[in-house]
Write a protein that holds these residues in place. Sequence first.
Motif, PDB file in Angstrom:
ATOM      1  N   ARG A  59      14.923  10.236  -9.043  1.00 60.10           N
ATOM      2  CA  ARG A  59      14.449  10.143  -7.663  1.00 60.10           C
ATOM      3  C   ARG A  59      13.372   9.063  -7.537  1.00 60.10           C
ATOM      4  O   ARG A  59      12.391   9.047  -8.295  1.00 60.10           O
ATOM      5  N   ALA A  60      13.548   8.162  -6.564  1.00 59.33           N
ATOM      6  CA  ALA A  60      12.541   7.150  -6.262  1.00 59.33           C
ATOM      7  C   ALA A  60      11.657   7.665  -5.123  1.00 59.33           C
ATOM      8  O   ALA A  60      12.160   8.026  -4.048  1.00 59.33           O
ATOM      9  N   ILE A  61      10.363   7.719  -5.356  1.00 60.53           N
ATOM     10  CA  ILE A  61       9.394   8.246  -4.393  1.00 60.53           C
ATOM     11  C   ILE A  61       8.417   7.138  -4.031  1.00 60.53           C
ATOM     12  O   ILE A  61       8.025   6.334  -4.883  1.00 60.53           O
ATOM     13  N   SER A  62       8.019   7.090  -2.769  1.00 56.75           N
ATOM     14  CA  SER A  62       7.056   6.092  -2.318  1.00 56.75           C
ATOM     15  C   SER A  62       5.962   6.764  -1.504  1.00 56.75           C
ATOM     16  O   SER A  62       6.250   7.644  -0.672  1.00 56.75           O
ATOM     17  N   VAL A  63       4.717   6.356  -1.762  1.00 60.13           N
ATOM     18  CA  VAL A  63       3.567   6.854  -1.016  1.00 60.13           C
ATOM     19  C   VAL A  63       2.761   5.659  -0.516  1.00 60.13           C
ATOM     20  O   VAL A  63       2.427   4.762  -1.294  1.00 60.13           O
ATOM     21  N   GLU A  64       2.478   5.651   0.764  1.00 61.16           N
ATOM     22  CA  GLU A  64       1.563   4.654   1.315  1.00 61.16           C
ATOM     23  C   GLU A  64       0.198   5.296   1.484  1.00 61.16           C
ATOM     24  O   GLU A  64       0.069   6.351   2.124  1.00 61.16           O
ATOM     25  N   VAL A  65      -0.818   4.687   0.895  1.00 62.35           N
ATOM     26  CA  VAL A  65      -2.163   5.252   0.903  1.00 62.35           C
ATOM     27  C   VAL A  65      -3.134   4.223   1.482  1.00 62.35           C
ATOM     28  O   VAL A  65      -2.836   3.025   1.567  1.00 62.35           O
ATOM     29  N   HIS A 116      -4.171  -7.053   2.767  1.00 61.93           N
ATOM     30  CA  HIS A 116      -5.554  -7.184   2.308  1.00 61.93           C
ATOM     31  C   HIS A 116      -6.262  -8.297   3.082  1.00 61.93           C
ATOM     32  O   HIS A 116      -5.752  -9.405   3.214  1.00 61.93           O
ATOM     33  N   LYS A 117      -7.434  -7.980   3.594  1.00 63.73           N
ATOM     34  CA  LYS A 117      -8.222  -8.950   4.340  1.00 63.73           C
ATOM     35  C   LYS A 117      -9.616  -9.054   3.729  1.00 63.73           C
ATOM     36  O   LYS A 117     -10.241  -8.034   3.427  1.00 63.73           O
ATOM     37  N   GLY A 118     -10.080 -10.270   3.528  1.00 62.61           N
ATOM     38  CA  GLY A 118     -11.394 -10.463   2.952  1.00 62.61           C
ATOM     39  C   GLY A 118     -12.482  -9.862   3.820  1.00 62.61           C
ATOM     40  O   GLY A 118     -12.503 -10.043   5.039  1.00 62.61           O
ATOM     41  N   GLY A 119     -13.395  -9.143   3.185  1.00 60.96           N
ATOM     42  CA  GLY A 119     -14.510  -8.527   3.880  1.00 60.96           C
ATOM     43  C   GLY A 119     -14.204  -7.190   4.518  1.00 60.96           C
ATOM     44  O   GLY A 119     -15.103  -6.527   5.041  1.00 60.96           O
ATOM     45  N   ALA A 120     -12.937  -6.748   4.490  1.00 64.76           N
ATOM     46  CA  ALA A 120     -12.561  -5.490   5.145  1.00 64.76           C
ATOM     47  C   ALA A 120     -13.035  -4.291   4.336  1.00 64.76           C
ATOM     48  O   ALA A 120     -13.064  -4.306   3.105  1.00 64.76           O
ATOM     49  N   ARG A 121     -13.410  -3.232   5.053  1.00 65.93           N
ATOM     50  CA  ARG A 121     -13.831  -2.001   4.395  1.00 65.93           C
ATOM     51  C   ARG A 121     -12.668  -1.035   4.186  1.00 65.93           C
ATOM     52  O   ARG A 121     -12.834   0.012   3.585  1.00 65.93           O
ATOM     53  N   ARG A 122     -11.505  -1.400   4.708  1.00 69.14           N
ATOM     54  CA  ARG A 122     -10.319  -0.540   4.565  1.00 69.14           C
ATOM     55  C   ARG A 122      -9.231  -1.305   3.830  1.00 69.14           C
ATOM     56  O   ARG A 122      -8.978  -2.479   4.119  1.00 69.14           O
ATOM     57  N   GLY A 123      -8.594  -0.638   2.898  1.00 71.06           N
ATOM     58  CA  GLY A 123      -7.497  -1.232   2.163  1.00 71.06           C
ATOM     59  C   GLY A 123      -6.288  -0.322   2.154  1.00 71.06           C
ATOM     60  O   GLY A 123      -6.411   0.913   2.193  1.00 71.06           O
ATOM     61  N   PHE A 124      -5.097  -0.923   2.103  1.00 74.19           N
ATOM     62  CA  PHE A 124      -3.839  -0.182   2.104  1.00 74.19           C
ATOM     63  C   PHE A 124      -3.037  -0.545   0.852  1.00 74.19           C
ATOM     64  O   PHE A 124      -3.133  -1.666   0.350  1.00 74.19           O
ATOM     65  N   ALA A 125      -2.227   0.407   0.372  1.00 77.52           N
ATOM     66  CA  ALA A 125      -1.398   0.137  -0.804  1.00 77.52           C
ATOM     67  C   ALA A 125      -0.141   0.993  -0.748  1.00 77.52           C
ATOM     68  O   ALA A 125      -0.136   2.100  -0.180  1.00 77.52           O
ATOM     69  N   ALA A 126       0.921   0.477  -1.341  1.00 76.82           N
ATOM     70  CA  ALA A 126       2.173   1.230  -1.522  1.00 76.82           C
ATOM     71  C   ALA A 126       2.306   1.563  -2.999  1.00 76.82           C
ATOM     72  O   ALA A 126       2.180   0.681  -3.853  1.00 76.82           O
ATOM     73  N   VAL A 127       2.555   2.821  -3.295  1.00 78.77           N
ATOM     74  CA  VAL A 127       2.715   3.291  -4.669  1.00 78.77           C
ATOM     75  C   VAL A 127       4.156   3.732  -4.846  1.00 78.77           C
ATOM     76  O   VAL A 127       4.616   4.667  -4.178  1.00 78.77           O
ATOM     77  N   ASP A 128       4.882   3.034  -5.725  1.00 74.31           N
ATOM     78  CA  ASP A 128       6.285   3.353  -6.006  1.00 74.31           C
ATOM     79  C   ASP A 128       6.377   4.133  -7.301  1.00 74.31           C
ATOM     80  O   ASP A 128       5.824   3.729  -8.329  1.00 74.31           O
ATOM     81  N   LEU A 129       7.101   5.257  -7.260  1.00 79.55           N
ATOM     82  CA  LEU A 129       7.179   6.172  -8.391  1.00 79.55           C
ATOM     83  C   LEU A 129       8.626   6.547  -8.675  1.00 79.55           C
ATOM     84  O   LEU A 129       9.483   6.475  -7.790  1.00 79.55           O
ATOM     85  N   ILE A 130       8.878   6.982  -9.902  1.00 83.02           N
ATOM     86  CA  ILE A 130      10.191   7.488 -10.288  1.00 83.02           C
ATOM     87  C   ILE A 130      10.019   8.867 -10.925  1.00 83.02           C
ATOM     88  O   ILE A 130       9.223   9.038 -11.863  1.00 83.02           O
TER      89      ILE A 130
END
Length: 277
Positions: A59-65, A116-130
Amino acid sequence: MITSSVILGTLRFPGYAAEGWSFKSLTDWWGQTEDKTERTERPQGHGAFTPVRSLRASRAISVEVNYLGRSQADVEDAFDTLSAIGADGPVLMTVETPAGASWRIVTVEKVTPLNHKGGARRGFAAVDLIAHDPRRYRSGEWLSTPPPSPGQGRTWPSVRPLIWPGGGSSGRVELVNDGKAPSAPVFRLGGAFASALITCVGTGARVGLDRPVPAGSFVEIDFSTRRAMLDGLSDVSRWLRFREWTEVPGLTSRTYQFDATSPDGAVMQGMVNHAWW
């Protein structure tokens, strides 16, 4: 109110957080994976031959955090922590919802920062899992029994009302799987004994251990990996006999019989996790 949470290794991602980590979306935690059974077309008829059973793919699982910090440096440090999770091997992933918590063992395939933006206090990421085992689990309960032994028996003549004496053991545990997918049990055999045999009462399938285990030690036999470990350190799988592995089907139970030769305080513990697709 969002009450769901995702836990990956040591990091918790609640559905909402005013500061720190939270998760935006979770993909493919529920549902069914594809059937990987090969199909053979009928050379002189319609369609294909019907397979005996289905085998499910991983199973391929994805989480956006996302992470809300106090500075860009704070966000980058948080992403460094996230990138370290699962870098050395499989980790435990748990999802908590109002219906309860369930877990899988997963490998982290990739962590990708997004927007990703320089100087931003918020960041986003995608985590791909199996998840190499596509099933999700809820932990079961351990049950224990000594080898079978006779009770004290009834002496006659007796005076009513009759009170039957206790004692004795059936040498059996009944493992219940409340999930809807089959799940493999795990057994821990504690010493001392010269050899041991585990028998599924309903099917007659057997798994034996032709090796003495001293007092104070135990052997764990995992029916999913089909291996035996002494005290969690030494692989003693070469002493396994019969190897007639069984699973506990969903929404049912299996009873397992424990027999041992030369037992001296021997005990068997058995457990099955509740499993879902």
